[in-house]
Write an enzyme that holds these catalytic residues in place. Structure first.
Site, short mmCIF file in Angstrom:
data_model
loop_
_atom_site.label_atom_id
_atom_site.label_comp_id
_atom_site.label_asym_id
_atom_site.label_seq_id
_atom_site.Cartn_x
_atom_site.Cartn_y
_atom_site.Cartn_z
N ASN A 151 0.81 -1.24 0.00
CA ASN A 151 0.00 0.00 0.00
C ASN A 151 0.83 1.28 0.00
O ASN A 151 0.39 2.30 -0.50
CB ASN A 151 -1.02 -0.01 1.14
CG ASN A 151 -0.38 -0.02 2.50
OD1 ASN A 151 0.72 -0.55 2.67
ND2 ASN A 151 -1.04 0.54 3.47
N LYS A 174 11.80 -8.66 1.11
CA LYS A 174 10.86 -9.09 0.08
C LYS A 174 9.72 -8.08 0.05
O LYS A 174 8.83 -8.12 0.89
CB LYS A 174 10.28 -10.48 0.37
CG LYS A 174 9.53 -11.03 -0.85
CD LYS A 174 8.50 -12.10 -0.50
CE LYS A 174 7.24 -11.54 0.10
NZ LYS A 174 6.46 -10.64 -0.79
N SER A 228 -0.73 -7.82 7.11
CA SER A 228 -1.95 -8.16 7.85
C SER A 228 -1.62 -8.89 9.16
O SER A 228 -0.56 -9.52 9.29
CB SER A 228 -2.84 -9.04 6.98
OG SER A 228 -2.15 -10.24 6.68
N GLU A 249 4.31 -4.64 12.26
CA GLU A 249 3.41 -3.51 11.93
C GLU A 249 2.20 -4.09 11.21
O GLU A 249 2.27 -4.36 10.01
CB GLU A 249 4.14 -2.50 11.03
CG GLU A 249 5.35 -1.85 11.67
CD GLU A 249 5.00 -0.78 12.69
OE1 GLU A 249 3.80 -0.52 12.91
OE2 GLU A 249 5.93 -0.22 13.29
N LEU A 250 1.11 -4.32 11.93
CA LEU A 250 -0.01 -5.11 11.39
C LEU A 250 -1.26 -4.25 11.17
O LEU A 250 -1.18 -3.03 11.08
CB LEU A 250 -0.27 -6.29 12.33
CG LEU A 250 0.98 -7.09 12.71
CD1 LEU A 250 0.65 -8.22 13.65
CD2 LEU A 250 1.71 -7.60 11.48
N CYS A 283 -3.06 1.73 6.58
CA CYS A 283 -3.28 1.01 7.85
C CYS A 283 -3.85 1.92 8.93
O CYS A 283 -4.59 1.47 9.81
CB CYS A 283 -1.99 0.36 8.32
SG CYS A 283 -0.64 1.53 8.46
P1 NAD Z 1 -0.38 -9.25 3.67
O1 NAD Z 1 -0.17 -9.68 5.07
O2 NAD Z 1 -1.20 -10.10 2.78
O3 NAD Z 1 1.03 -9.05 2.93
C1 NAD Z 1 2.12 -8.41 3.53
C2 NAD Z 1 3.42 -9.09 3.09
O4 NAD Z 1 3.36 -10.48 3.43
C3 NAD Z 1 3.65 -9.03 1.57
O5 NAD Z 1 5.05 -9.01 1.31
C4 NAD Z 1 3.07 -10.36 1.10
O6 NAD Z 1 3.64 -10.78 -0.11
C5 NAD Z 1 3.44 -11.28 2.25
N1 NAD Z 1 2.52 -12.41 2.41
C6 NAD Z 1 1.23 -12.52 2.04
N2 NAD Z 1 0.73 -13.72 2.37
C7 NAD Z 1 1.73 -14.40 2.95
C8 NAD Z 1 1.84 -15.71 3.52
N3 NAD Z 1 0.82 -16.55 3.55
N4 NAD Z 1 3.03 -16.07 4.04
C9 NAD Z 1 4.08 -15.24 4.03
N5 NAD Z 1 4.03 -13.99 3.50
C10 NAD Z 1 2.88 -13.57 2.98
O7 NAD Z 1 -0.96 -7.78 3.77
P2 NAD Z 1 -1.60 -6.91 2.60
O8 NAD Z 1 -2.98 -7.34 2.36
O9 NAD Z 1 -0.65 -6.87 1.47
O10 NAD Z 1 -1.59 -5.47 3.29
C11 NAD Z 1 -2.67 -4.98 3.99
C12 NAD Z 1 -2.50 -5.13 5.48
O11 NAD Z 1 -1.27 -4.55 5.90
C13 NAD Z 1 -3.57 -4.39 6.24
O12 NAD Z 1 -4.02 -5.19 7.30
C14 NAD Z 1 -2.86 -3.16 6.76
O13 NAD Z 1 -3.43 -2.59 7.90
C15 NAD Z 1 -1.50 -3.70 7.02
N6 NAD Z 1 -0.51 -2.63 7.05
C16 NAD Z 1 0.00 -2.27 8.25
C17 NAD Z 1 0.90 -1.23 8.33
C18 NAD Z 1 1.47 -0.80 9.65
O14 NAD Z 1 2.44 -0.06 9.64
N7 NAD Z 1 0.93 -1.23 10.78
C19 NAD Z 1 1.27 -0.53 7.18
C20 NAD Z 1 0.72 -0.94 5.96
C21 NAD Z 1 -0.17 -1.99 5.91
#
Ligand code: NAD
Length: 477
Positions: A151, A174, A228, A249-250, A283
């Site tokens: 994002n 990554k 996430s 950071e979730l 987020c």
């Molecule tokens: P995601 O968890 O699906 O992906 C994040 C990262 O993990 C990416 O690099 C993705 O390729 C990897 N990933 C995805 N599935 C995986 C798996 N099964 N095993 C290992 N790695 C995996 O998150 P998203 O949907 O891309 O992003 C949205 C989420 O991120 C929202 O919940 C948002 O609130 C959160 N977010 C948090 C912050 C923060 O600073 N707290 C900032 C930005 C986004």
């Protein structure tokens, strides 16, 4: 318009790796932008091993020399900002002006960590033994690894890279496979600045396969993750096998409390601006609007006007204020939230459907009188859908604000100073905005509580997260 060449960076070399390439799509046009190389296990092992050598070379340099190189990297991004911003817009969708704003933040983060690395102070502790000196020093934690969401293709990546490098650590990162060009441009800036081979390694692939391979190694001593809560939990378990330190950071689901005594017009304008920024894919985006009864109607009217005024379109076009969602999978999620809320009694004020049938555009949407049990009041929407409900008392609304486990950000608008003081204590989030939507700067700690994760990025806390403490006890002085 041409998109960037896509490569991985392993041990100081740009490489196509040995995995099967993936397509990168433009979410505004659905066109294939480029072919993204991916890593095999052997490529990943090479990147992790290179990060050990990179760590040894980088941590051996003085903090001053490291800062100078980081400054050079920032200047490279500044010099190429137009191209990097356009690539960011093509792969992620946000308007070019927003991409440039994000890259401005990227520069500030690099400069902040570069400078702050010079202040990784330890301390001399007055000794209880004669002729003895007790010194607590800070050292870089070691090679690190990071996995990040799409994002903020620049900010999410640079908070990891610059935090690690500012502290003297190396990194294997990554980025998201959906937004690779921005991460590659940032890594290229550091390579051009002259960081030693292996200091920064950028890899792509099947996300679960990449992270499990990298995390299984005992070389990275820290993991930093942005994404996430569900994936964060999986990765934290894997990181525990080798006892890596973690910054997590979730997800979030930020409430906005608007009290009768607030400047309601200003609150609605600020809240709507923040809600639809990046098409709501933030987020800390405000995601649940609770407005006290007396000003409820005025707030909804002002919010509606702001939502209707937003120009949606391809982020490369002039004047566009909101781009598409990042991928087609997000369209049914938005529709699901809207349909569920309406089925439970909410009223659709504006928006509520996909725009056209090419590109993943969704209308800036406002729902009012949304019941508390609607899905959108309980699950992070991560899109341009705003639910509003009214409330009567401060106690009632604090309980609702605090009901979710993902305590990242919360916001409140009130002109009552005592109430603001109470709210700052009672809101169970890592970030609280009082008459302000701005809770993220390079120099302040950023992070959530409970299932929104732990640790901070930004500020002295962000540097500390990449440092470890050593005590040196010396006699005979
Ligand atoms: P995601 O968890 O699906 O992906 C994040 C990262 O993990 C990416 O690099 C993705 O390729 C990897 N990933 C995805 N599935 C995986 C798996 N099964 N095993 C290992 N790695 C995996 O998150 P998203 O949907 O891309 O992003 C949205 C989420 O991120 C929202 O919940 C948002 O609130 C959160 N977010 C948090 C912050 C923060 O600073 N707290 C900032 C930005 C986004």
């Amino acid at each position: 318009m041409s998109y960037a060449e896509l490569d991985m960076l392993i041990d100081g070399k740009w490489t196509k790796g040995n995995g099967t390439p993936m397509d990168v799509l433009n979410p505004a046009t659905e066109e294939v932008l480029g072919s993204l190389p991916t890593a095999t296990d052997a490529d990943l092992d090479a990147a992790v091993e290179a990060s050990q050598r990179g760590f040894e070379a980088w941590s051996d340099m003085t903090a001053l020399a490291r800062q100078k190189m980081m400054e050079k990297a920032a200047r490279y991004i500044e010099d190429n900002i137009e191209t990097i911003a356009r690539n960011l817009t093509m792969e992620m969708g946000k308007p070019v002006a927003e991409s440039k704003g994000e890259l401005g933040f990227v520069l500030d983060v690099i400069r902040w960590y570069g400078e702050e690395g010079k202040r990784a102070y330890g301390r001399v502790v007055p000794s209880r033994f004669p002729g003895t000196r007790l010194i607590a020093t800070k050292e870089p934690v070691g090679p690190t690894c990071a996995f990040v969401a799409w994002n903020f293709p620049g900010v999410n990546v640079v908070r990891k890279i610059a935090g690690a490098l500012g502290a003297g650590c190396s990194i294997v990162i990554k980025p998201s496979e959906e937004t690779p060009a921005t991460a590659i441009a940032i890594a290229r800036a550091f390579q051009e600045a002259g960081v030693p081979d292996g200091t920064i390694n950028v890899v792509f692939g099947d996300p679960a396969a990449v992270s499990s391979r990298v995390l299984a190694s005992d070389i990275p001593r820290k993991m930093s993750f942005t994404g996430s809560t569900a994936v964060g939990k999986l990765l934290a378990k894997q990181a525990a096998e080798t006892l890596k330190r973690c910054t997590m950071e979730l997800g979030g689901h930020a409430p906005v409390l608007v009290f009768d005594d607030a400047d309601v017009e200003a609150a609605a304008k600020a809240a709507a601006g923040s809600k639809y920024r990046n098409a709501g894919q933030v987020c800390i985006s405000p995601t649940r609007f609770y407005v006290q009864e007396k000003v409820y109607g005025d707030f909804v009217d002002a919010f509606e006007a702001a939502a209707k005024a937003i120009k949606v379109g391809n982020g490369l076009e002039d004047g566009v204020q909101m781009g598409p969602l990042v991928a087609d999978r997000r369209l049914p999620v938005m529709q699901g939230f809207v349909d569920d809320a309406v089925a439970r009694g909410a009223t659709l004020v504006t928006g509520g459907k996909r725009i056209g049938n090419q590109g993943y555009f969704y209308e800036p949407t406002l729902l009012k009188d949304v019941p508390e049990e609607a899905e959108i009041m309980n699950e992070e929407p991560f899109g341009p859908v705003a639910p509003v409900a009214s409330f009567k008392t401060e106690d009632e609304i604090i309980a609702k604000a605090n009901k979710v486990k993902v305590g990242l950000a919360s916001y409140a608008f009130t002109s009552d100073g005592e109430r603001a003081g109470r709210l700052s204590k009672r809101l169970n989030t890592g970030l609280v905005g009082l008459n302000s939507m701005n809770v993220s700067t390079p120099e302040t700690p950023f992070g959530g509580v409970d299932e929104s994760g732990y640790g901070s990025e930004g500020g002295v806390e962000g540097l500390e997260a990449f440092l470890r403490t050593k005590l040196v006890s010396e006699t005979g002085i």
